[in-house]
Enzyme design. Structure first.
Site, short mmCIF file in Angstrom:
data_model
loop_
_atom_site.label_atom_id
_atom_site.label_comp_id
_atom_site.label_asym_id
_atom_site.label_seq_id
_atom_site.Cartn_x
_atom_site.Cartn_y
_atom_site.Cartn_z
N ASN A 9 0.87 -1.19 0.00
CA ASN A 9 0.00 0.00 0.00
C ASN A 9 0.90 1.24 0.00
O ASN A 9 1.49 1.58 1.02
CB ASN A 9 -0.89 -0.04 1.25
N LYS A 11 -0.01 4.26 -0.27
CA LYS A 11 -0.68 5.45 0.30
C LYS A 11 -0.50 6.62 -0.67
O LYS A 11 -0.48 6.41 -1.87
CB LYS A 11 -0.15 5.73 1.70
N HIS A 100 -9.64 1.42 4.76
CA HIS A 100 -8.37 1.59 5.48
C HIS A 100 -8.57 2.57 6.63
O HIS A 100 -9.33 3.54 6.51
CB HIS A 100 -7.30 2.11 4.52
N GLU A 102 -6.92 4.92 7.71
CA GLU A 102 -6.66 6.34 7.38
C GLU A 102 -7.87 6.97 6.67
O GLU A 102 -8.12 8.17 6.82
CB GLU A 102 -5.39 6.46 6.54
N GLU A 149 -5.82 -4.75 10.71
CA GLU A 149 -4.78 -3.75 10.90
C GLU A 149 -5.03 -2.95 12.17
O GLU A 149 -5.80 -1.98 12.15
CB GLU A 149 -4.77 -2.78 9.72
N GLY A 155 2.24 2.25 10.67
CA GLY A 155 3.25 3.28 10.49
C GLY A 155 4.04 3.62 11.75
O GLY A 155 4.73 4.63 11.80
N SER A 186 3.07 -2.24 10.26
CA SER A 186 4.51 -2.35 10.48
C SER A 186 5.08 -3.72 10.11
O SER A 186 5.93 -4.26 10.81
CB SER A 186 4.86 -1.97 11.93
P1 PGA Z 1 2.65 0.25 7.60
O1 PGA Z 1 1.20 0.53 6.96
O2 PGA Z 1 3.14 -1.03 7.04
O3 PGA Z 1 3.48 1.42 7.15
O4 PGA Z 1 2.47 0.19 9.06
C1 PGA Z 1 0.28 -0.50 6.81
C2 PGA Z 1 -1.03 0.04 6.31
O5 PGA Z 1 -1.40 1.16 6.68
O6 PGA Z 1 -1.72 -0.59 5.50
#
Ligand code: PGA
Length: 227
Positions: A9, A11, A100, A102, A149, A155, A186
């Site tokens: 992803n 983003k 997601h 976010e 998640e 992140g 992560s």
């Molecule tokens: P990350 O993001 O691997 O940077 O923690 C995962 C995600 O938001 O899908």
């Protein structure tokens, strides 16, 4: 051997030029590593602006990677300024991430909107990866894969433990009856094998670790060819 789903992803990152450079470097690294993944589907979920140029390059070079979007309009084609419809996405890719955290956090997406998005994606024939932060969150019918998640792991460099992720994912499978459930938060080239070696975990959704072509190539290799 179970089939893995590895979905990077990106983003809101990368220009067209950066994306093409990533793809070429990723391909070179995979060849150097001799990474093989007949037992995995590798998907790259990118900003809308990158779908077309990446598709051209993937088709031209016949690369073993599929494309996905990171969001979809809750409406069909029509007078919805700024939205990208499921039909438009399907022209360029086969996958979409919906829900997601976010999107929920910064764009106020509710379960109701997300269910509309799933309906739209489904009717266009997209494969849906639906993200949930825990096992209590509702999953609309019709999704192909769920991504567990935990918000605190996204992140932050602090992933869930493989054991706990496996436990939550088992719970999600029992509750939703959806056979493919992956872990995100992560995930790195170093910890990916510990997640996919859990029986219940069918793959991963790395964000940060998908931005670097070498790290992503290593991550795929470590997931698919564990030592
Ligand atoms: P990350 O993001 O691997 O940077 O923690 C995962 C995600 O938001 O899908």
């Amino acid at each position: 051997m179970k089939k893995l789903l590895i979905a990077g992803n990106w983003k809101s990152n990368k220009t067209v030029q950066e994306a093409i450079a990533w793809l070429l470097e990723w391909n070179a690294k995979c060849q150097m590593l001799n990474a093989k993944w007949e037992n995995a589907t590798v998907v790259l979920c990118v900003p809308f602006t990158l779908l077309y140029p990446l598709k051209q390059e993937i088709d031209r070079l016949q690369l073993p990677i599929e494309l996905g979007a990171q969001d979809v309009s809750p409406f069909p084609d029509g007078a919805y300024t700024g939205e990208v419809s499921a039909r438009q996405i399907k022209e360029l890719s086969d996958w979409v991430i919906i829900g997601h955290s976010e999107r929920r956090k910064y764009f106020g997406e509710t379960d109701e909107i997300l269910a509309q998005k799933v309906d739209q994606a489904k009717s266009a024939g997209l494969h849906i990866i639906y993200c949930v932060p825990d096992k209590e969150t509702t999953v609309p019918p019709g999704v192909d894969a769920v991504a567990y998640e935990p918000m605190w792991a996204i992140g932050t460099g602090k992933s869930d433990t493989p054991e706990n992720a496996g436990e939550v994912i088992r719970g999600i499978k029992v509750k939703t009856n959806i056979p493919v459930v992956i872990y995100g938060g992560s995930v790195t080239q170093e910890n990916v094998a510990s997640f996919v070696s859990q029986e219940a975990i069918d793959g991963v959704l790395p964000g940060g670790a998908s931005l670097d072509p070498e790290k992503f190539a290593n991550l795929i290799k470590n997931a698919c060819n564990p030592r």
